[in-house]
Design an enzyme around this catalytic site. Structure first.
Site, mmCIF file in Angstrom:
data_model
loop_
_atom_site.group_PDB
_atom_site.id
_atom_site.type_symbol
_atom_site.label_atom_id
_atom_site.label_comp_id
_atom_site.label_asym_id
_atom_site.label_seq_id
_atom_site.Cartn_x
_atom_site.Cartn_y
_atom_site.Cartn_z
ATOM 1 N N CYS A 244 13.933 49.989 -52.278
ATOM 2 C CA CYS A 244 12.942 50.714 -53.078
ATOM 3 C C CYS A 244 11.603 50.838 -52.364
ATOM 4 C CB CYS A 244 12.765 50.022 -54.420
ATOM 5 S SG CYS A 244 14.314 49.949 -55.323
ATOM 6 N N HIS B 188 6.832 53.435 -57.435
ATOM 7 C CA HIS B 188 8.292 53.547 -57.351
ATOM 8 C C HIS B 188 8.837 53.554 -58.775
ATOM 9 C CE1 HIS B 188 12.439 52.691 -56.893
ATOM 10 N NE2 HIS B 188 12.321 51.436 -57.272
ATOM 11 N N ASN C 38 16.276 55.649 -61.411
ATOM 12 C CA ASN C 38 15.696 54.969 -60.242
ATOM 13 C C ASN C 38 16.488 55.407 -59.005
ATOM 14 O OD1 ASN C 38 15.260 53.093 -58.173
ATOM 15 N ND2 ASN C 38 15.022 51.365 -59.565
HETATM 16 O O1 UT7 Z 1 13.964 49.353 -58.150
HETATM 17 C C1 UT7 Z 1 13.692 48.000 -58.252
HETATM 18 C C2 UT7 Z 1 14.864 47.310 -58.746
HETATM 19 N N1 UT7 Z 1 15.143 47.268 -60.120
HETATM 20 C C3 UT7 Z 1 14.290 46.994 -61.116
HETATM 21 O O2 UT7 Z 1 13.093 46.997 -60.996
HETATM 22 C C4 UT7 Z 1 14.917 46.620 -62.400
HETATM 23 C C5 UT7 Z 1 14.241 45.439 -63.019
HETATM 24 N N2 UT7 Z 1 14.907 44.960 -64.204
HETATM 25 C C6 UT7 Z 1 15.053 45.702 -65.318
HETATM 26 O O3 UT7 Z 1 14.664 46.862 -65.342
HETATM 27 C C7 UT7 Z 1 15.652 45.054 -66.544
HETATM 28 O O4 UT7 Z 1 15.891 43.685 -66.270
HETATM 29 C C8 UT7 Z 1 16.981 45.713 -67.027
HETATM 30 C C9 UT7 Z 1 16.662 47.089 -67.598
HETATM 31 C C10 UT7 Z 1 17.983 45.806 -65.893
HETATM 32 C C11 UT7 Z 1 17.601 44.868 -68.126
HETATM 33 O O5 UT7 Z 1 16.688 44.742 -69.213
HETATM 34 P P1 UT7 Z 1 16.385 43.323 -69.840
HETATM 35 O O6 UT7 Z 1 15.457 43.547 -70.946
HETATM 36 O O7 UT7 Z 1 15.947 42.412 -68.717
HETATM 37 O O8 UT7 Z 1 17.792 42.919 -70.416
HETATM 38 P P2 UT7 Z 1 18.726 41.661 -70.053
HETATM 39 O O9 UT7 Z 1 19.296 41.795 -68.696
HETATM 40 O O10 UT7 Z 1 17.970 40.411 -70.387
HETATM 41 O O11 UT7 Z 1 19.870 41.843 -71.086
HETATM 42 C C12 UT7 Z 1 19.656 41.814 -72.510
HETATM 43 C C13 UT7 Z 1 20.953 42.150 -73.205
HETATM 44 C C14 UT7 Z 1 22.156 41.378 -72.659
HETATM 45 O O12 UT7 Z 1 23.002 41.095 -73.741
HETATM 46 P P3 UT7 Z 1 23.006 39.627 -74.427
HETATM 47 O O13 UT7 Z 1 23.350 38.667 -73.338
HETATM 48 O O14 UT7 Z 1 21.611 39.451 -74.945
HETATM 49 O O15 UT7 Z 1 24.037 39.762 -75.486
HETATM 50 C C15 UT7 Z 1 22.819 42.368 -71.754
HETATM 51 O O16 UT7 Z 1 24.212 42.122 -71.609
HETATM 52 O O17 UT7 Z 1 21.280 43.533 -72.994
HETATM 53 C C16 UT7 Z 1 22.596 43.653 -72.491
HETATM 54 N N3 UT7 Z 1 22.674 44.825 -71.615
HETATM 55 C C17 UT7 Z 1 22.934 46.051 -72.087
HETATM 56 N N4 UT7 Z 1 23.171 46.513 -73.329
HETATM 57 C C18 UT7 Z 1 23.374 47.827 -73.475
HETATM 58 C C19 UT7 Z 1 22.481 44.908 -70.279
HETATM 59 N N5 UT7 Z 1 22.608 46.173 -69.864
HETATM 60 C C20 UT7 Z 1 22.891 46.913 -70.969
HETATM 61 C C21 UT7 Z 1 23.121 48.273 -71.203
HETATM 62 N N6 UT7 Z 1 23.366 48.691 -72.448
HETATM 63 N N7 UT7 Z 1 23.083 49.184 -70.191
#
Ligand code: UT7
Length: 332
Positions: A114, A259, A289
């Site tokens: 990125c 980014h 992204n």
């Molecule tokens: O380009 C640079 C690299 N990338 C980034 O900058 C990304 C940085 N991280 C993020 O943007 C966020 O961490 C995400 C968008 C990837 C995830 O959001 P989050 O608020 O951190 O969610 P989480 O990973 O803590 O997951 C929360 C819940 C989980 O379920 P449980 O364990 O609470 O039951 C996940 O399994 O959301 C679930 N989950 C989803 N649910 C529906 C994860 N992905 C999805 C999805 N749809 N696509």
């Protein structure tokens, strides 16, 4: 003093629009979750009959050249940022050199995810300032859609990463231009966001396709929480570093082009810097992204919308796999 200046910007994205609604038919996810956590409404995925990283980059480059009133023949060096090259080797720079018919010029590949476009811009800036080259094509292009796990197992990356290409042309100028660039890395976190294979450091039998078909080793693996936490800190640090290096304050920024990692990350930085909505360019809603392509696509759109005016101070900032992070301050 010799500076470098961006004289043209262009971008190209695949035609195929992938909506959140579509994703919810192939994995357990939904529009509400994706919009709330990431801000993304739709993204573009490549069409295997049409798109390659190399040809999307060439399309973006031709637009940038046209906007700069230059032609392919003017380019004397290529810096190509991608982590999703068309081949494992050679890199994408030579494929772009071939596609544009630029006989014999040097082509350098940058693999800083990125942050790749800012790293590439920094390299090109040094080459121009030193007098080594006069017209450098800097490109960020990615096809992430074929490396993501399009199933519920991969949903935390599948909804985020997408495809596209952006290009910038740099030339010398006797006034700035690019004011400064700032590059960082911390490899302790390499495996927090990575694609493991085809890595070389494994027993030979592990590189055989039949051994790896059932693994996630060829897919993007991301610890989203860790990446998010580090991103918000590093974005701020590296933006402040750029301001400090130029004796500027946050009030001096006319436009921040971050980014496009996650809309929530951009909004956090906007709040910390007390910038208005029109001072931060976001298009993640439409493109997701696109890793190294996200900043040049956003700059190209912002320029076309008249949001980068002469003398404006433009701040670029990125964070991603590596971890790597970077910023650039530009006087437009
Ligand atoms: O380009 C640079 C690299 N990338 C980034 O900058 C990304 C940085 N991280 C993020 O943007 C966020 O961490 C995400 C968008 C990837 C995830 O959001 P989050 O608020 O951190 O969610 P989480 O990973 O803590 O997951 C929360 C819940 C989980 O379920 P449980 O364990 O609470 O039951 C996940 O399994 O959301 C679930 N989950 C989803 N649910 C529906 C994860 N992905 C999805 C999805 N749809 N696509």
């Amino acid at each position: 003093m010799r500076y470098s200046k961006i004289v043209g910007l262009g971008h190209h994205v695949p035609e195929t629009v992938i909506t959140n609604q579509y994703l919810s038919t192939v994995m357990e996810t939904n529009d509400e979750w994706i919009v709330e956590r990431t801000g993304i409404k739709e993204r573009r995925w490549m069409d295997p009959t049409k798109d390659t990283v190399g040809n999307m980059a060439a399309k973006a480059a031709r637009i940038a050249l046209q906007r700069a009133s230059l032609t392919e023949k003017d380019i004397d060096f290529i810096v190509f940022a991608t982590i999703t090259p068309d081949y494992f080797f050679p890199g994408s720079g030579v494929l772009l050199q071939r596609e544009l018919g630029l006989e014999g010029i040097g082509a350098l590949d940058i693999r800083n995810a990125c942050s790749g476009f800012i790293y590439a811009l920094s390299v090109a800036d040094q080459f121009i300032k030193s007098g080594m080259y006069k017209t450098i094509l800097v490109v960020g292009a990615e096809i992430q859609s074929t490396a993501i796990d399009v199933s519920t197992r991969g949903r935390n990356t599948a909804v985020i990463f997408a495809d596209g290409a952006g290009a910038a042309i740099l030339q010398p100028s006797d006034k700035p231009g690019i004011l400064s660039t700032h590059l960082h890395s911390d490899g302790r976190f390499a495996e927090e966001l990575y694609v493991r294979d085809p890595g070389s450091s494994r027993p030979r039998e592990e590189r055989q396709p039949e051994q790896i078909l059932d693994t996630t080793h060829f897919k993007v693996v991301m610890n989203g929480n860790q990446v998010f936490k580090h991103a918000v800190v590093r974005f701020m640090e590296v933006i402040n570093e750029a301001l400090h290096a130029n004796g500027m304050k946050k009030e001096d920024i006319d436009l921040l082009v971050p980014h496009q990692a996650n809309l929530r990350i951009s909004q956090y930085i906007q709040e910390k810097l007390a910038l208005r909505d029109d001072q931060v360019y976001n298009n993640i809603m439409r493109y997701g992204n696109t890793t190294a392509a996200s900043i040049p696509i956003a700059m190209s759109e912002a320029w076309a919308e008249g949001k980068m005016k002469e003398n404006d101070v433009i701040c670029l900032a990125a964070f991603g796999s590596g971890f790597t992070w970077a910023s650039a301050l530009i006087r437009w």
